[in-house]
Enzyme design. Structure first.
Site, PDB file in Angstrom:
ATOM      1  N   CYS A   1       0.840  -1.200   0.000  1.00 52.49           N
ATOM      2  CA  CYS A   1       0.000   0.000   0.000  1.00 52.49           C
ATOM      3  C   CYS A   1       0.873   1.247   0.000  1.00 52.49           C
ATOM      4  O   CYS A   1       2.025   1.224   0.370  1.00 52.49           O
ATOM      5  CB  CYS A   1      -0.850   0.013   1.260  1.00 52.49           C
ATOM      6  SG  CYS A   1      -1.641  -1.556   1.557  1.00 52.49           S
TER       7      CYS A   1
ATOM      8  N   ARG B   1       3.765   1.054  -6.828  1.00 48.16           N
ATOM      9  CA  ARG B   1       3.796  -0.005  -5.811  1.00 48.16           C
ATOM     10  C   ARG B   1       2.605  -0.938  -5.946  1.00 48.16           C
ATOM     11  O   ARG B   1       2.515  -1.951  -5.272  1.00 48.16           O
ATOM     12  CB  ARG B   1       3.808   0.616  -4.411  1.00 48.16           C
ATOM     13  CG  ARG B   1       5.040   1.450  -4.108  1.00 48.16           C
ATOM     14  CD  ARG B   1       4.787   2.399  -2.938  1.00 48.16           C
ATOM     15  NE  ARG B   1       4.463   1.691  -1.732  1.00 48.16           N
ATOM     16  CZ  ARG B   1       5.350   1.416  -0.781  1.00 48.16           C
ATOM     17  NH1 ARG B   1       6.589   1.803  -0.941  1.00 48.16           N
ATOM     18  NH2 ARG B   1       5.012   0.780   0.298  1.00 48.16           N
TER      19      ARG B   1
ATOM     20  N   TRP C   1      -3.249  -2.215  -1.220  1.00 49.65           N
ATOM     21  CA  TRP C   1      -2.898  -3.485  -1.891  1.00 49.65           C
ATOM     22  C   TRP C   1      -3.559  -4.539  -1.007  1.00 49.65           C
ATOM     23  O   TRP C   1      -3.080  -4.820   0.089  1.00 49.65           O
ATOM     24  CB  TRP C   1      -1.386  -3.617  -1.905  1.00 49.65           C
ATOM     25  CG  TRP C   1      -0.830  -4.937  -2.298  1.00 49.65           C
ATOM     26  CD1 TRP C   1      -0.539  -5.984  -1.478  1.00 49.65           C
ATOM     27  CD2 TRP C   1      -0.466  -5.380  -3.621  1.00 49.65           C
ATOM     28  NE1 TRP C   1      -0.032  -7.020  -2.195  1.00 49.65           N
ATOM     29  CE2 TRP C   1       0.021  -6.688  -3.501  1.00 49.65           C
ATOM     30  CE3 TRP C   1      -0.531  -4.795  -4.874  1.00 49.65           C
ATOM     31  CZ2 TRP C   1       0.461  -7.417  -4.606  1.00 49.65           C
ATOM     32  CZ3 TRP C   1      -0.083  -5.529  -5.968  1.00 49.65           C
ATOM     33  CH2 TRP C   1       0.392  -6.818  -5.837  1.00 49.65           C
TER      34      TRP C   1
ATOM     35  N   ASN D   1      -0.640   0.208   6.609  1.00 47.37           N
ATOM     36  CA  ASN D   1       0.093  -0.674   5.705  1.00 47.37           C
ATOM     37  C   ASN D   1       0.465  -1.911   6.489  1.00 47.37           C
ATOM     38  O   ASN D   1       0.767  -1.802   7.666  1.00 47.37           O
ATOM     39  CB  ASN D   1       1.441   0.006   5.364  1.00 47.37           C
ATOM     40  CG  ASN D   1       1.545   0.323   3.907  1.00 47.37           C
ATOM     41  OD1 ASN D   1       0.610   0.100   3.171  1.00 47.37           O
ATOM     42  ND2 ASN D   1       2.675   0.852   3.528  1.00 47.37           N
ATOM     43  N   GLY D   2       0.483  -3.098   5.833  1.00 50.71           N
ATOM     44  CA  GLY D   2       1.019  -4.282   6.516  1.00 50.71           C
ATOM     45  C   GLY D   2      -0.091  -5.197   6.992  1.00 50.71           C
ATOM     46  O   GLY D   2      -1.189  -5.201   6.457  1.00 50.71           O
TER      47      GLY D   2
ATOM     48  N   GLU E   1      16.035 -22.747 -11.076  1.00 47.65           N
ATOM     49  CA  GLU E   1      15.645 -21.341 -10.928  1.00 47.65           C
ATOM     50  C   GLU E   1      16.835 -20.428 -11.194  1.00 47.65           C
ATOM     51  O   GLU E   1      16.710 -19.421 -11.885  1.00 47.65           O
ATOM     52  CB  GLU E   1      15.056 -21.098  -9.533  1.00 47.65           C
ATOM     53  CG  GLU E   1      14.683 -19.661  -9.242  1.00 47.65           C
ATOM     54  CD  GLU E   1      13.741 -19.033 -10.268  1.00 47.65           C
ATOM     55  OE1 GLU E   1      13.090 -19.765 -11.050  1.00 47.65           O
ATOM     56  OE2 GLU E   1      13.690 -17.786 -10.328  1.00 47.65           O
TER      57      GLU E   1
ATOM     58  N   LYS F   1      16.985 -17.465 -14.181  1.00 47.13           N
ATOM     59  CA  LYS F   1      17.367 -16.060 -13.959  1.00 47.13           C
ATOM     60  C   LYS F   1      18.474 -15.646 -14.926  1.00 47.13           C
ATOM     61  O   LYS F   1      18.413 -14.606 -15.557  1.00 47.13           O
ATOM     62  CB  LYS F   1      17.813 -15.874 -12.502  1.00 47.13           C
ATOM     63  CG  LYS F   1      16.704 -16.013 -11.485  1.00 47.13           C
ATOM     64  CD  LYS F   1      15.810 -14.805 -11.428  1.00 47.13           C
ATOM     65  CE  LYS F   1      14.441 -14.816 -11.984  1.00 47.13           C
ATOM     66  NZ  LYS F   1      13.549 -15.849 -12.111  1.00 47.13           N
TER      67      LYS F   1
ATOM     68  N   GLU G   1      17.142 -15.456 -18.552  1.00 47.85           N
ATOM     69  CA  GLU G   1      16.118 -14.474 -18.943  1.00 47.85           C
ATOM     70  C   GLU G   1      16.603 -13.029 -18.803  1.00 47.85           C
ATOM     71  O   GLU G   1      16.041 -12.154 -19.444  1.00 47.85           O
ATOM     72  CB  GLU G   1      14.814 -14.693 -18.190  1.00 47.85           C
ATOM     73  CG  GLU G   1      14.822 -14.374 -16.716  1.00 47.85           C
ATOM     74  CD  GLU G   1      13.437 -14.522 -16.093  1.00 47.85           C
ATOM     75  OE1 GLU G   1      12.426 -14.250 -16.756  1.00 47.85           O
ATOM     76  OE2 GLU G   1      13.370 -14.943 -14.931  1.00 47.85           O
TER      77      GLU G   1
ATOM     78  N   HIS H   1      25.461 -38.563 -18.029  1.00 52.30           N
ATOM     79  CA  HIS H   1      24.561 -39.217 -18.995  1.00 52.30           C
ATOM     80  C   HIS H   1      24.363 -38.371 -20.240  1.00 52.30           C
ATOM     81  O   HIS H   1      23.401 -38.568 -20.979  1.00 52.30           O
ATOM     82  CB  HIS H   1      23.210 -39.499 -18.305  1.00 52.30           C
ATOM     83  CG  HIS H   1      23.344 -40.378 -17.106  1.00 52.30           C
ATOM     84  ND1 HIS H   1      23.737 -41.697 -17.181  1.00 52.30           N
ATOM     85  CD2 HIS H   1      23.222 -40.109 -15.778  1.00 52.30           C
ATOM     86  CE1 HIS H   1      23.804 -42.219 -15.961  1.00 52.30           C
ATOM     87  NE2 HIS H   1      23.491 -41.272 -15.089  1.00 52.30           N
TER      88      HIS H   1
ATOM     89  N   LYS I   1       5.663  -9.557 -17.886  1.00 50.15           N
ATOM     90  CA  LYS I   1       5.552  -9.870 -16.456  1.00 50.15           C
ATOM     91  C   LYS I   1       4.401 -10.845 -16.205  1.00 50.15           C
ATOM     92  O   LYS I   1       4.476 -11.693 -15.350  1.00 50.15           O
ATOM     93  CB  LYS I   1       5.331  -8.595 -15.635  1.00 50.15           C
ATOM     94  CG  LYS I   1       5.272  -8.836 -14.124  1.00 50.15           C
ATOM     95  CD  LYS I   1       6.551  -9.462 -13.615  1.00 50.15           C
ATOM     96  CE  LYS I   1       6.483  -9.856 -12.163  1.00 50.15           C
ATOM     97  NZ  LYS I   1       7.618 -10.695 -11.746  1.00 50.15           N
TER      98      LYS I   1
HETATM   99  C1  AGP Z   1      10.184 -15.765 -13.992  1.00 43.80           C
HETATM  100  O1  AGP Z   1      11.281 -14.926 -13.699  1.00 43.80           O
HETATM  101  C2  AGP Z   1       9.421 -15.340 -15.209  1.00 43.80           C
HETATM  102  N1  AGP Z   1       8.989 -13.995 -15.103  1.00 43.80           N
HETATM  103  C3  AGP Z   1       8.312 -16.326 -15.580  1.00 43.80           C
HETATM  104  O2  AGP Z   1       8.877 -17.607 -15.695  1.00 43.80           O
HETATM  105  C4  AGP Z   1       7.141 -16.423 -14.576  1.00 43.80           C
HETATM  106  O3  AGP Z   1       7.594 -17.023 -13.396  1.00 43.80           O
HETATM  107  C5  AGP Z   1       6.023 -17.282 -15.206  1.00 43.80           C
HETATM  108  O4  AGP Z   1       5.563 -16.632 -16.369  1.00 43.80           O
HETATM  109  C6  AGP Z   1       4.852 -17.518 -14.254  1.00 43.80           C
HETATM  110  O5  AGP Z   1       4.250 -16.295 -13.921  1.00 43.80           O
HETATM  111  P1  AGP Z   1       3.186 -16.277 -12.712  1.00 43.80           P
HETATM  112  O6  AGP Z   1       3.939 -16.692 -11.480  1.00 43.80           O
HETATM  113  O7  AGP Z   1       2.703 -14.856 -12.651  1.00 43.80           O
HETATM  114  O8  AGP Z   1       2.105 -17.251 -13.030  1.00 43.80           O
END
Ligand code: AGP
Length: 609
Positions: A2, A27, A74, A100-101, A481, A485, A488, A504, A604
């Protein structure tokens, strides 16, 4: 998270505070409101939706006030509605509050107040807090003292701003784990939840400390600490530009969000991981349902899928319960087997990912109970699941997901612990897991201190043609993961797999100049991982290891070492070890001049299949 704003002084107060929360729009929010002083008392205008909905109300009202506060919400407790928007009044209507919180004990406080005849208009923890302050005010007749006493009754992480009809010349504000900053003007004073909202008016800022209470009048800021001892406000001059300020002074949202992880994990655990070492997830299923589930299916995409892999490790090691982690984009095309006693957990930061939403609908058709782990409150996936647990990580702006991942992993651990309270589970593992989960924010804080060492490693590996991410057990899940990172945001090709898989096939890719990043957080498999490290080095590869600080063996086999605290639970150690990998990817991308927050070809929230 928020947005909070407050003003007292000669300007048109509502115009100032509305402008301030507009500067905090980045935010994220889903409703907003203002409270302002009039000769008839405190007036409140509030509206769900975008800020211009509130702006229209203000336009129509044309308030003329010299004291006001504003809030962009939020949603955490209660959906994004007009009623749930802040500010909230107390029972008497003499006190108005924005906050907030999270207030962990709002439920029991609310029930106690209801038994004394209090009536609530909203489903928010904030309104309960307002009634607690109002109750203290009715007893003491002292506005500031009433806030002091009320705050001692509230548990949780919050920042609060309070106005009172009877003392229209002051605003009282309290900081308790949720950021609050004060702005010092000439004959006027300001407050906000973040610095950008102050900069157009003043660059003289006071960052409130944990537990501080402040009283703002036109010409003075009175400050006291958590014990009520008066303290001199420590003024700092902010010379950031506005855009830098929205990133908290960081260069990118991604690094800001990486560094927010101790706070976001604390918010995720607040009210759920209790002091008596039990887990409370009241807003989900009945005890009988929790006992009935005999398999877990986790559906997700990308980073959320990788969090699911960590969840699998926790569920299977603690509960000996079978868990399948499936790509949501594949699920509905594979004629999946879903049964009535399955618990289907659907993980999504945005709550809008089309693949995940489609998979959720198939799971529901199969008759399983569905539980969402979602960050954006009120999103489609959150609304369509039978129950939802919000990660409370606050808005994640950078396309590369970081703080949502660790919050998802923490929440999956909480769910496994919650289930363990209602069925046979390894008691010793339970104790170790809950103790280390509680310390996860501190472990992450320790990892963030490695930043400079990681920058130096990034400088050495930034031009590598290929990077391996490897590990065993939960480290293999984290390797996935770490690789995502690096791919991407630094655009470097990666090869990720359990370390034992190298021989393998992937080992054929190792030549001079290839880098391999190993997570080594599980002593029982350490010897095997060291054999894999030797396989890479024998073929000219460079090896980076992420190790427990108690590990004196692996560093001798490594070209570069990143240490994390010694953590007894392998699952929590693995979750913690993602932070160095996030920082490594971030610095490699930065050194390569990549566009970090908006990487090419990606979005996103992927709302198309
Ligand atoms: C992760 O860094 C990416 N932005 C992407 O893999 C993301 O995690 C994926 O599209 C899932 O998004 P969501 O968690 O909003 O469902």
């Amino acid at each position: 998270m928020c947005g909070i704003a407050g003003y007292i002084g000669p300007r048109e107060a509502v115009t100032v505070v509305f402008d301030q929360i507009t500067r905090l729009e980045y935010r994220g929010y889903d409703s907003a409101g203002v409270a302002f002083g009039t000769e008839r008392g405190i007036a409140v205008l509030k509206k769900a939706g975008k800020l211009n909905n509130l702006g229209q109300l203000i336009e129509n009202e044309k308030p003329a006030a010299h004291i006001a506060m504003a809030h962009s919400r939020w949603a955490t407790h209660g959906g994004p509605t007009d009623e749930n928007a802040h500010p909230h009044y107390d029972q008497s209507g003499r006190i108005a509050v924005i906050h907030n919180g999270i207030i962990e004990n709002y439920y029991e406080l609310g029930e106690a107040l209801k038994s004394k005849g209090h009536e609530f208009r909203s489903q928010t923890d904030t309104e309960v807090a307002a009634h607690v302050i109002g109750e203290e005010y009715a007893e003491s007749g002292q506005f500031v003292e009433a806030v002091r006493r009320a705050v001692r009754r509230l548990r949780g992480a919050f920042a609060m701003v309070v106005m009172c009809i009877d003392e229209p010349d002051k605003i009282v504000t309290v900081r308790n784990a949720s950021p609050l900053v004060l702005g010092i003007g000439e004959g006027e004073n300001f407050l906000a939840s973040d610095i950008p909202a102050l900069l157009p008016y003043t660059r003289e800022v006071v960052i409130m400390d944990e537990g501080d209470l402040a009283v703002l009048t036109r010409n003075e800021i009175y400050l006291e600490d958590a014990e009520g001892k008066p303290k001199l406000p420590k003024k700092i001059h902010i010379d950031w530009d506005i855009e830098a300020a929205e990133k908290g002074g960081h260069e990118h949202f991604m690094i800001k969000e990486i560094t927010e992880q101790p706070q976001s994990i604390r918010q995720c655990l607040a009210g759920r991981l209790l002091k008596d070492e039990t887990v409370a997830l009241p807003e989900t299923f009945s005890i009988n349902d929790w006992k009935r589930f005999d398999r877990v299916i986790i559906l997700a995409c990308g980073t959320a899928y990788h969090a699911g892999l960590l969840g699998k490790y926790v569920f299977e090691s603690l509960l000996r319960m079978p868990v399948e982690v499936l790509y949501a984009s594949e699920f509905r095309y594979n004629n999946p087997i879903v049964r009535a006693n399955d618990l289907v957990i659907v993980i999504s930061q945005s709550g809008e990912t089309a693949d995940t939403l489609a998979a959720l609908r198939v799971a529901k058709e199969g008759g399983a109970k569905t539980l969402g782990i979602v960050n954006v409150v009120g999103s489609n996936i959150a609304r369509e699941c039978d129950a939802v647990l919000y990660t409370q990580a606050g808005p994640e702006i950078s396309v590369a997901s970081t703080k949502a991942y660790t919050a998802q992993a923490a929440l999956l651990t909480l769910i496994a612990l919650h289930m363990a309270q209602h069925r046979a589970a390894d008691k010793e593992k339970y104790q170790r897991l809950i103790a280390e989960l509680e310390r996860l924010p501190d472990h992450i804080e320790a990892c963030l201190k490695n930043n400079e060492a990681i920058v130096r490693i990034a400088e050495h590996i930034k031009d590598t043609p290929l990077i391996f991410f490897l590990g065993r057990g939960a480290d293999a899940a984290v390797a996935m993961e770490g690789a995502l990172k690096m791919k991407e945001i630094a655009y470097i090709p990666t090869q990720e797999s359990p370390a034992g898989e190298m021989k393998h096939g992937p080992l054929a890719l190792v030549t001079d100049g290839v880098v391999a990043v190993f997570g080594v957080t599980n002593p029982p498999t350490r010897e095997k991982v060291i054999s894999n490290i030797k396989e890479i080095k024998a073929r000219g590869g460079t090896v980076v290891t992420v190790v427990l600080e108690s590990d004196t063996v692996t560093p001798a086999e490594s070209d570069y070492v990143i240490r994390i605290p010694h953590i007894d639970s392998h699952a929590i150690a693995a979750i913690t070890s993602v932070v160095p990998l996030q920082l490594l990817a971030y610095h490699v991308a930065r050194l390569r001049g990549c566009e970090i927050d908006q990487p090419r070809n990606l979005a996103k929230s992927v709302t198309v299949e």
